[in-house]
Design a protein around this motif. Structure first.
Motif, PDB file in Angstrom:
ATOM      1  N   PRO A  39       0.832  -1.207   0.000  1.00  0.00           N
ATOM      2  CA  PRO A  39       0.000   0.000   0.000  1.00  0.00           C
ATOM      3  C   PRO A  39       0.865   1.254   0.000  1.00  0.00           C
ATOM      4  N   TYR A  40       0.348   2.302  -0.630  1.00  0.00           N
ATOM      5  CA  TYR A  40       1.040   3.592  -0.615  1.00  0.00           C
ATOM      6  C   TYR A  40       0.936   4.213   0.766  1.00  0.00           C
ATOM      7  N   SER A  41       1.817   5.163   1.059  1.00  0.00           N
ATOM      8  CA  SER A  41       1.784   5.881   2.331  1.00  0.00           C
ATOM      9  C   SER A  41       0.482   6.672   2.425  1.00  0.00           C
ATOM     10  N   LEU A  42       0.144   7.119   3.625  1.00  0.00           N
ATOM     11  CA  LEU A  42      -1.083   7.887   3.830  1.00  0.00           C
ATOM     12  C   LEU A  42      -1.086   9.127   2.959  1.00  0.00           C
ATOM     13  N   LEU A  43       0.042   9.831   2.867  1.00  0.00           N
ATOM     14  CA  LEU A  43       0.116  11.033   2.032  1.00  0.00           C
ATOM     15  C   LEU A  43      -0.219  10.703   0.588  1.00  0.00           C
ATOM     16  N   ASN A  44       0.382   9.650   0.038  1.00  0.00           N
ATOM     17  CA  ASN A  44       0.126   9.301  -1.351  1.00  0.00           C
ATOM     18  C   ASN A  44      -1.315   8.813  -1.551  1.00  0.00           C
ATOM     19  N   GLN A  45      -1.890   8.133  -0.564  1.00  0.00           N
ATOM     20  CA  GLN A  45      -3.284   7.720  -0.687  1.00  0.00           C
ATOM     21  C   GLN A  45      -4.195   8.948  -0.714  1.00  0.00           C
ATOM     22  N   MET A  46      -3.844   9.979   0.067  1.00  0.00           N
ATOM     23  CA  MET A  46      -4.620  11.218   0.033  1.00  0.00           C
ATOM     24  C   MET A  46      -4.474  11.902  -1.320  1.00  0.00           C
ATOM     25  N   LEU A  47      -3.276  11.896  -1.888  1.00  0.00           N
ATOM     26  CA  LEU A  47      -3.056  12.535  -3.191  1.00  0.00           C
ATOM     27  C   LEU A  47      -3.773  11.789  -4.313  1.00  0.00           C
ATOM     28  N   LEU A  48      -3.775  10.463  -4.254  1.00  0.00           N
ATOM     29  CA  LEU A  48      -4.424   9.671  -5.302  1.00  0.00           C
ATOM     30  C   LEU A  48      -5.942   9.785  -5.224  1.00  0.00           C
ATOM     31  N   GLY A  49      -6.467   9.884  -4.022  1.00  0.00           N
ATOM     32  CA  GLY A  49      -7.886  10.161  -3.864  1.00  0.00           C
ATOM     33  C   GLY A  49      -8.834   8.978  -3.851  1.00  0.00           C
ATOM     34  N   GLU A  53      -5.338  -0.108  -7.770  1.00  0.00           N
ATOM     35  CA  GLU A  53      -3.986  -0.552  -8.091  1.00  0.00           C
ATOM     36  C   GLU A  53      -3.377   0.473  -9.038  1.00  0.00           C
ATOM     37  N   TYR A  54      -2.184   0.950  -8.721  1.00  0.00           N
ATOM     38  CA  TYR A  54      -1.533   1.984  -9.518  1.00  0.00           C
ATOM     39  C   TYR A  54      -0.223   1.463 -10.090  1.00  0.00           C
ATOM     40  N   ILE A  55       0.100   1.961 -11.288  1.00  0.00           N
ATOM     41  CA  ILE A  55       1.294   1.532 -12.003  1.00  0.00           C
ATOM     42  C   ILE A  55       1.863   2.738 -12.742  1.00  0.00           C
ATOM     43  N   THR A  56       3.179   2.784 -12.894  1.00  0.00           N
ATOM     44  CA  THR A  56       3.782   3.878 -13.655  1.00  0.00           C
ATOM     45  C   THR A  56       3.676   3.588 -15.146  1.00  0.00           C
ATOM     46  N   PHE A  57       3.865   4.625 -15.927  1.00  0.00           N
ATOM     47  CA  PHE A  57       3.812   4.477 -17.382  1.00  0.00           C
ATOM     48  C   PHE A  57       4.846   3.462 -17.861  1.00  0.00           C
ATOM     49  N   ASN A  58       6.076   3.582 -17.355  1.00  0.00           N
ATOM     50  CA  ASN A  58       7.133   2.658 -17.775  1.00  0.00           C
ATOM     51  C   ASN A  58       6.849   1.223 -17.349  1.00  0.00           C
ATOM     52  N   LYS A  69      -5.706   6.568 -24.374  1.00  0.00           N
ATOM     53  CA  LYS A  69      -5.527   7.922 -24.873  1.00  0.00           C
ATOM     54  C   LYS A  69      -6.371   8.862 -24.018  1.00  0.00           C
ATOM     55  N   GLY A  70      -5.763   9.957 -23.603  1.00  0.00           N
ATOM     56  CA  GLY A  70      -6.459  10.938 -22.785  1.00  0.00           C
ATOM     57  C   GLY A  70      -6.397  10.669 -21.293  1.00  0.00           C
ATOM     58  N   ALA A  71      -5.777   9.545 -20.887  1.00  0.00           N
ATOM     59  CA  ALA A  71      -5.658   9.232 -19.461  1.00  0.00           C
ATOM     60  C   ALA A  71      -4.753  10.261 -18.792  1.00  0.00           C
ATOM     61  N   LYS A  72      -5.061  10.595 -17.569  1.00  0.00           N
ATOM     62  CA  LYS A  72      -4.289  11.595 -16.830  1.00  0.00           C
ATOM     63  C   LYS A  72      -3.436  10.931 -15.759  1.00  0.00           C
ATOM     64  N   ALA A  73      -2.247  11.443 -15.582  1.00  0.00           N
ATOM     65  CA  ALA A  73      -1.337  10.935 -14.556  1.00  0.00           C
ATOM     66  C   ALA A  73      -1.718  11.491 -13.193  1.00  0.00           C
ATOM     67  N   GLN A  74      -1.324  10.793 -12.149  1.00  0.00           N
ATOM     68  CA  GLN A  74      -1.514  11.247 -10.777  1.00  0.00           C
ATOM     69  C   GLN A  74      -0.142  11.420 -10.139  1.00  0.00           C
ATOM     70  N   MET A  75      -0.021  12.399  -9.253  1.00  0.00           N
ATOM     71  CA  MET A  75       1.250  12.643  -8.587  1.00  0.00           C
ATOM     72  C   MET A  75       1.321  11.832  -7.297  1.00  0.00           C
ATOM     73  N   VAL A  76       2.459  11.202  -7.073  1.00  0.00           N
ATOM     74  CA  VAL A  76       2.775  10.581  -5.789  1.00  0.00           C
ATOM     75  C   VAL A  76       4.154  11.069  -5.383  1.00  0.00           C
ATOM     76  N   VAL A  77       4.437  10.995  -4.095  1.00  0.00           N
ATOM     77  CA  VAL A  77       5.705  11.491  -3.567  1.00  0.00           C
ATOM     78  C   VAL A  77       6.540  10.307  -3.117  1.00  0.00           C
ATOM     79  N   PHE A  78       7.751  10.187  -3.656  1.00  0.00           N
ATOM     80  CA  PHE A  78       8.672   9.138  -3.227  1.00  0.00           C
ATOM     81  C   PHE A  78       9.535   9.679  -2.114  1.00  0.00           C
ATOM     82  N   TRP A  79       9.664   8.892  -1.052  1.00  0.00           N
ATOM     83  CA  TRP A  79      10.553   9.269   0.048  1.00  0.00           C
ATOM     84  C   TRP A  79      11.087   7.996   0.697  1.00  0.00           C
ATOM     85  N   LYS A  80      12.206   8.128   1.346  1.00  0.00           N
ATOM     86  CA  LYS A  80      12.754   7.038   2.131  1.00  0.00           C
ATOM     87  C   LYS A  80      13.690   7.617   3.178  1.00  0.00           C
TER      88      LYS A  80
END
Length: 83
Positions: A39-49, A53-58, A69-80
């Motif tokens: 699971p993503y962190s609480l911050l990233n879950q709040m950002l995703l809304g 299941e989420y995956i990067t373009f690559n 086509k026309g799909a929009k990206a979502q921002m997540v924050v990577f930290w460690k």
């Protein structure tokens, strides 16, 4: 891009729409990484809304998938932690 400003604006928008982003609903859903299954962190879950299941373009391309086509990206924050 000011990351702190972007995150604050997203949280404020959710609050203006009557959503308290850190409030846990009775039926919890989680945003998880397709690659790791974690699971993503609480911050990233709040950002995703929303849960799902989420995956990067690559990662999608590597698995042989295509992004609609026309799909929009979502921002997540990577930290460690760095010692």
């Amino acid at each position: 891009m000011d990351l702190y400003k972007e995150i604050t604006e997203r949280i404020m928008t959710q609050m203006e729409n009557g959503v308290i982003p850190w409030h846990k609903p009775w039926i919890s859903g989680k945003a998880i990484s397709r690659t790791t299954g974690k699971p993503y962190s609480l911050l990233n879950q709040m950002l995703l809304g929303r849960p799902g299941e989420y995956i990067t373009f690559n990662q999608c391309q590597k698995e042989g998938g295509k992004v609609k086509k026309g799909a929009k990206a979502q921002m997540v924050v990577f930290w460690k932690w760095i010692e």
